[in-house]
Write a protein that holds these residues in place. Structure first.
Motif, PDB file in Angstrom:
ATOM      1  N   ASP A  48       0.803  -1.214   0.000  1.00  0.00           N
ATOM      2  CA  ASP A  48       0.000   0.000   0.000  1.00  0.00           C
ATOM      3  C   ASP A  48       0.843   1.275   0.000  1.00  0.00           C
ATOM      4  O   ASP A  48       0.528   2.250   0.674  1.00  0.00           O
ATOM      5  N   MET A  49       1.903   1.249  -0.774  1.00  0.00           N
ATOM      6  CA  MET A  49       2.657   2.478  -0.970  1.00  0.00           C
ATOM      7  C   MET A  49       1.895   3.378  -1.941  1.00  0.00           C
ATOM      8  O   MET A  49       1.041   2.901  -2.702  1.00  0.00           O
ATOM      9  N   THR A  50       2.227   4.651  -1.953  1.00  0.00           N
ATOM     10  CA  THR A  50       1.570   5.547  -2.921  1.00  0.00           C
ATOM     11  C   THR A  50       2.106   5.244  -4.319  1.00  0.00           C
ATOM     12  O   THR A  50       3.178   4.658  -4.480  1.00  0.00           O
ATOM     13  N   LEU A  51       1.343   5.669  -5.319  1.00  0.00           N
ATOM     14  CA  LEU A  51       1.759   5.380  -6.702  1.00  0.00           C
ATOM     15  C   LEU A  51       3.138   5.973  -6.998  1.00  0.00           C
ATOM     16  O   LEU A  51       3.938   5.366  -7.720  1.00  0.00           O
ATOM     17  N   ASP A  52       3.430   7.142  -6.441  1.00  0.00           N
ATOM     18  CA  ASP A  52       4.762   7.728  -6.635  1.00  0.00           C
ATOM     19  C   ASP A  52       5.842   6.823  -6.038  1.00  0.00           C
ATOM     20  O   ASP A  52       6.881   6.585  -6.644  1.00  0.00           O
ATOM     21  N   GLU A  53       5.576   6.335  -4.825  1.00  0.00           N
ATOM     22  CA  GLU A  53       6.566   5.480  -4.156  1.00  0.00           C
ATOM     23  C   GLU A  53       6.762   4.166  -4.909  1.00  0.00           C
ATOM     24  O   GLU A  53       7.874   3.658  -5.019  1.00  0.00           O
ATOM     25  N   ARG A 146       1.356   9.719   5.914  1.00  0.00           N
ATOM     26  CA  ARG A 146       0.109   9.773   5.150  1.00  0.00           C
ATOM     27  C   ARG A 146      -0.807  10.929   5.562  1.00  0.00           C
ATOM     28  O   ARG A 146      -1.881  11.077   5.001  1.00  0.00           O
ATOM     29  N   GLY A 147      -0.412  11.682   6.565  1.00  0.00           N
ATOM     30  CA  GLY A 147      -1.239  12.720   7.164  1.00  0.00           C
ATOM     31  C   GLY A 147      -2.240  13.493   6.372  1.00  0.00           C
ATOM     32  O   GLY A 147      -2.614  13.340   5.305  1.00  0.00           O
TER      33      GLY A 147
ATOM     34  N   SER B 142       0.321  11.443  -4.365  1.00  0.00           N
ATOM     35  CA  SER B 142      -0.363  10.383  -5.093  1.00  0.00           C
ATOM     36  C   SER B 142      -1.038   9.422  -4.117  1.00  0.00           C
ATOM     37  O   SER B 142      -0.597   9.280  -2.979  1.00  0.00           O
ATOM     38  N   PRO B 143      -2.123   8.791  -4.528  1.00  0.00           N
ATOM     39  CA  PRO B 143      -2.865   7.899  -3.630  1.00  0.00           C
ATOM     40  C   PRO B 143      -2.236   6.514  -3.507  1.00  0.00           C
ATOM     41  O   PRO B 143      -1.387   6.135  -4.317  1.00  0.00           O
ATOM     42  N   PRO B 145      -3.050   2.232  -3.227  1.00  0.00           N
ATOM     43  CA  PRO B 145      -4.086   1.325  -3.756  1.00  0.00           C
ATOM     44  C   PRO B 145      -5.327   1.275  -2.867  1.00  0.00           C
ATOM     45  O   PRO B 145      -6.453   1.232  -3.375  1.00  0.00           O
TER      46      PRO B 145
END
Lengths: 147, 264
Positions: A48-53, A146-147, B142-143, B145
């Motif tokens: 569940d990392m962000t899309l950028d990560e 994630r704040g 960015s979000p 999943p």
């Protein structure tokens, strides 16, 4: 040449507890790196990392492996160990090399790694075998607040 | 089927079109404004259309309707008719077939899928891409999943699988409207002078490599690795999607890598 057993006890490792791990072993050739990229992306998404990560990790692993492949003893095995923790993924890529020479850390490829990850380092583990030693690159990608 | 030299409708072999060769010589000989030019050109295109059809058929079942491909191949045929020079000695087919195939391939590359992916998956991806853009604007990053799954009321695993398929579709356009491909204005948006970059370029001996890149690729590399902007920030700055930035970065890094290797 026995890398796997050292993973937890390595000096300098952060104290992040490993929850799970995946290790890939493949012939060190650039044509096989798409597999490594796919696994990197899948694991980062599952964590569940962000899309950028996710993309940073995928690009970084690709870059690290691409630095190692040219150093590899022909036909040797490239290993990528993905170590999953609650807040980060650590990847250690290693390959037996001819000379034991480290990848350059003052060129653009290293700058790419530094930019894409939270930490990156490389070193060589000398052995008595016929190779010059196992060169490894270890990188860590953490989740942002994630704040 | 027997193929006869004088029967183009029955034959798709090169021989079947030989009788048209003199028309090219005639076409070239006509003055630019001769009304017979258009007539000859149209006849040459029409008579060769079965070849365009044939090429389009070779790319069927890849997710693009046959009619579209036939049209694209026909455009390639028109280019070939316009550009073919009979004085060069080659026959028209050996010039036209690669032109048409090139046109069809470009169509796949620019606006479509390289491999066939079932439509629902493609639609699902479009909704994920649009939710990702919305969430990025809302969250300022960015979000994940999970966040996408929550927004779309879709199982997280489905989101992940869809994103992975998209990632494997390198070089194809999933979510980009075609105007995204205008690279001309990016330099304006970026500004030209950049002293920090000049230092880095010198230090890393990157200048010749960066200079060889198309402007948009260079911009993305500079913003990511010298200005330390995230992919989402770059996407917002350039007015393209994060996934587009991701593809550009991956492709360009691979390109730079090859350049660095060959330059020793």
């Amino acid at each position: 040449m026995n890398e796997v057993g050292n993973a937890e006890a390595r000096p300098g490792s952060s104290h992040v507890a490993e929850v799970a791990a995946v290790e890939l072993r493949l012939t060190a050739g650039s044509e096989f790196l798409s597999t490594v990229r796919a696994v990197a992306a899948d694991l980062a998404l599952q964590q569940d990392m962000t899309l950028d990560e996710v993309d940073d990790l995928r690009l970084a692993v690709d870059e690290a492996c691409s630095m190692l492949v040219p150093l590899a003893v022909p036909g040797a095995e490239l290993r990528c160990r993905f170590s999953l923790a609650e807040q980060e993924i650590k990847v250690r890529c290693s390959v037996p090399t001819i000379t034991g020479e480290l990848p350059s850390t003052d060129g653009f490829p290293w700058q790419v790694l530094v930019t894409l990850t939270d930490s990156v380092r490389c070193d060589v583990k000398r052995s008595d075998g016929d190779s010059g030693g196992v060169v490894w690159i270890e990188l860590t990608k953490g989740k942002v607040d994630r704040g | 089927m027997t193929q006869r030299r004088r029967d183009p409708a029955r034959s798709e072999s090169r021989g079947g079109y030989d009788h048209l060769a003199p028309l090219f010589v005639e076409l070239r000989a006509l003055a630019e404004d001769d009304p017979r030019r258009a007539e000859l050109r149209e006849r040459l295109v029409t008579e060769h259309l079965p070849v365009a059809e044939n090429i389009a058929r070779r790319y069927r079942n890849r997710g693009v309707p046959h009619q579209d491909l036939a049209q694209v191949a026909a455009v390639g045929l028109m280019h070939a008719v316009d550009r073919f020079d009979p004085d060069r000695g080659a026959d028209f087919m050996s010039f036209a077939v690669p032109t048409m195939v090139g046109e069809v391939r470009r169509h796949f590359r620019d606006s479509s899928w390289l491999v066939h992916v079932p439509r629902p998956l493609k639609e699902r991806h479009a909704s994920i891409a649009s939710a990702a853009a919305d969430l990025t604007a809302e969250l300022g990053r960015s979000p994940t999943p999970s966040e996408l799954a929550g927004r779309l009321r879709m199982p997280k695993q489905e989101v992940i699988e869809s994103l992975l398929v998209a990632g494997a579709q390198r070089g194809t356009s999933l979510d980009e409207p075609s105007h995204d491909d205008s690279s001309a204005s990016i330099g304006d948006r970026l500004g030209t002078e950049d002293e920090g970059l000049a230092d880095a370029e010198n230090r890393l001996a990157l200048r010749p490599l960066l200079a060889a890149l198309p402007e948009r690729e260079r911009t993305v590399i500079v913003l990511r690795f010298f200005h330390n902007m995230t992919q989402s920030e770059i996407a917002a700055r350039l007015g393209i999607s994060q996934m587009h930035v991701s593809r550009l970065l991956a492709r360009t890094l691979a390109q730079l890598r090859r350049g660095l290797l060959t330059d020793g």
